[in-house]
Every structure is written in C-alpha cells, then in structure tokens.
Design a protein around this motif. Structure first.
Motif, mmCIF file in Angstrom:
data_model
loop_
_atom_site.group_PDB
_atom_site.id
_atom_site.type_symbol
_atom_site.label_atom_id
_atom_site.label_comp_id
_atom_site.label_asym_id
_atom_site.label_seq_id
_atom_site.Cartn_x
_atom_site.Cartn_y
_atom_site.Cartn_z
ATOM 1 N N VAL A 48 0.823 -1.210 0.000
ATOM 2 C CA VAL A 48 0.000 0.000 0.000
ATOM 3 C C VAL A 48 0.856 1.259 0.000
ATOM 4 O O VAL A 48 0.632 2.173 -0.793
ATOM 5 C CB VAL A 48 -0.943 -0.013 1.214
ATOM 6 N N SER A 49 1.828 1.292 0.901
ATOM 7 C CA SER A 49 2.656 2.489 1.029
ATOM 8 C C SER A 49 3.939 2.136 1.757
ATOM 9 O O SER A 49 4.003 1.128 2.465
ATOM 10 C CB SER A 49 1.894 3.579 1.793
ATOM 11 N N CYS A 50 4.953 2.977 1.565
ATOM 12 C CA CYS A 50 6.230 2.725 2.221
ATOM 13 C C CYS A 50 6.976 4.036 2.405
ATOM 14 O O CYS A 50 6.809 4.972 1.607
ATOM 15 C CB CYS A 50 7.070 1.752 1.405
ATOM 16 N N CYS A 96 2.092 -3.859 9.148
ATOM 17 C CA CYS A 96 3.287 -3.030 9.113
ATOM 18 C C CYS A 96 4.484 -3.951 8.900
ATOM 19 O O CYS A 96 4.581 -5.010 9.538
ATOM 20 C CB CYS A 96 3.427 -2.266 10.422
ATOM 21 N N VAL A 97 5.380 -3.544 8.003
ATOM 22 C CA VAL A 97 6.504 -4.403 7.625
ATOM 23 C C VAL A 97 7.772 -3.579 7.548
ATOM 24 O O VAL A 97 7.795 -2.532 6.889
ATOM 25 C CB VAL A 97 6.259 -5.070 6.260
ATOM 26 N N ALA A 98 8.835 -4.046 8.183
ATOM 27 C CA ALA A 98 10.162 -3.472 7.998
ATOM 28 C C ALA A 98 10.882 -4.312 6.944
ATOM 29 O O ALA A 98 10.954 -5.538 7.067
ATOM 30 C CB ALA A 98 10.930 -3.471 9.305
ATOM 31 N N LEU A 99 11.391 -3.666 5.923
ATOM 32 C CA LEU A 99 11.994 -4.411 4.814
ATOM 33 C C LEU A 99 13.051 -3.553 4.121
ATOM 34 O O LEU A 99 13.124 -2.348 4.353
ATOM 35 C CB LEU A 99 10.917 -4.848 3.814
ATOM 36 N N ARG A 100 13.860 -4.189 3.281
ATOM 37 C CA ARG A 100 14.918 -3.469 2.583
ATOM 38 C C ARG A 100 14.316 -2.409 1.665
ATOM 39 O O ARG A 100 13.260 -2.594 1.073
ATOM 40 C CB ARG A 100 15.794 -4.443 1.817
ATOM 41 N N GLU A 101 15.040 -1.312 1.518
ATOM 42 C CA GLU A 101 14.494 -0.160 0.805
ATOM 43 C C GLU A 101 14.172 -0.466 -0.646
ATOM 44 O O GLU A 101 13.221 0.089 -1.198
ATOM 45 C CB GLU A 101 15.431 1.033 0.930
ATOM 46 N N ALA A 105 10.463 0.581 -2.173
ATOM 47 C CA ALA A 105 10.130 1.386 -3.341
ATOM 48 C C ALA A 105 9.209 0.629 -4.299
ATOM 49 O O ALA A 105 8.349 1.229 -4.949
ATOM 50 C CB ALA A 105 11.394 1.820 -4.061
ATOM 51 N N ALA A 106 9.395 -0.653 -4.392
ATOM 52 C CA ALA A 106 8.583 -1.463 -5.302
ATOM 53 C C ALA A 106 7.282 -1.932 -4.659
ATOM 54 O O ALA A 106 6.448 -2.538 -5.330
ATOM 55 C CB ALA A 106 9.377 -2.679 -5.761
ATOM 56 N N LEU A 107 7.117 -1.674 -3.371
ATOM 57 C CA LEU A 107 5.965 -2.175 -2.616
ATOM 58 C C LEU A 107 5.804 -3.677 -2.838
ATOM 59 O O LEU A 107 4.713 -4.199 -3.057
ATOM 60 C CB LEU A 107 4.693 -1.432 -3.012
ATOM 61 N N ALA A 108 6.934 -4.370 -2.765
ATOM 62 C CA ALA A 108 6.961 -5.806 -2.994
ATOM 63 C C ALA A 108 7.382 -6.536 -1.732
ATOM 64 O O ALA A 108 8.127 -6.002 -0.909
ATOM 65 C CB ALA A 108 7.929 -6.135 -4.128
#
Length: 126
Positions: A48-50, A96-101, A105-108
């Motif tokens: 959805v968003s990041c 809510c997810v913490a993930l590599r940038e 950016a890809a919302l993947a």
C-alpha cells in the motif's frame, strides 16, 4: 532483529478516516524502510505504502494514492498511515513491515529480510 506492532484498525463507513500506527524497534532499523501491506479475504497481499528510513522518501500504490498518507516520527520510532476517503474495497488486514528499501520502493514482499507485525483489521462497510 526488528520488532513491529500495529494498532488503530476498526470499522468505519465509506468516506470516513482511520489512522494506523506502527511502533518499530530494533538494531537493523536504520537500513530498512517501513511499509504497509494489506490482505483482503481471498486476495493476495498488496503493498500500500512505504517510507524510507534513510531520506523519508514515500511510495504509494495507485489504489490509495491521494487518499492515504504515510508519515513517520523518528523520535518515537513510529510510522503512521492516515487513511482518508475510505472505500469498501479498502477492507483488509493491514500489516506493518520493515523491509529493505529496494522492496520498499517497489511495494513488494521481501522474502529474504523482512519483519512483519501481527496485523490490524480495517473494515469499511455501508
């Protein structure tokens, strides 16, 4: 390790607003972005968003652009998702997810390095 915890879900009528909160902690946090994903019954997870931790760049899916706003309070290690003009199709469990940038950016989904919260239910009903 990183820990994330969501709050703020609920049930609202179409056109109303909700704000989701994600509290984040952990030593890896400076290298990660914080995203919101959602999953509706019978559907795949959707980014959805990041927001980047490095420079506060933000990203939105087309389905929520112009209605949702992601923001962060670095002092509180908290990320918010302000959801306005909610629609029935926004009904889902929001994570809510913490993930590599790069995945931010890809919302993947980052299958190798990501940290997920338990989710919070958002229901938009007529």
């Amino acid at each position: 390790q990183v820990e994330v915890a969501e709050s703020g879900g609920g049930s609202v009528q179409p056109g109303r607003s909700l704000r989701l909160t994600c509290e984040v902690s952990g030593a890896l946090l400076p290298a990660l972005g914080i995203a919101w994903f959602r999953q509706a019954p019978g559907k795949e997870r959707e980014g959805v968003s990041c927001v980047y931790n490095s420079d506060d760049s933000t990203y939105y899916s087309d389905s929520v652009k112009g209605r949702f706003t992601i923001s962060r309070d670095k002092a509180k290690n908290t990320v918010y998702l302000q959801m306005n003009s909610l629609k029935p199709e926004d009904t889902a469990v929001y994570y809510c997810v913490a993930l590599r940038e790069v995945f931010c950016a890809a919302l993947a989904v980052d299958d190798f390095l990501s940290f997920w919260g338990q989710g919070t239910q958002v229901t938009v009903f007529s």
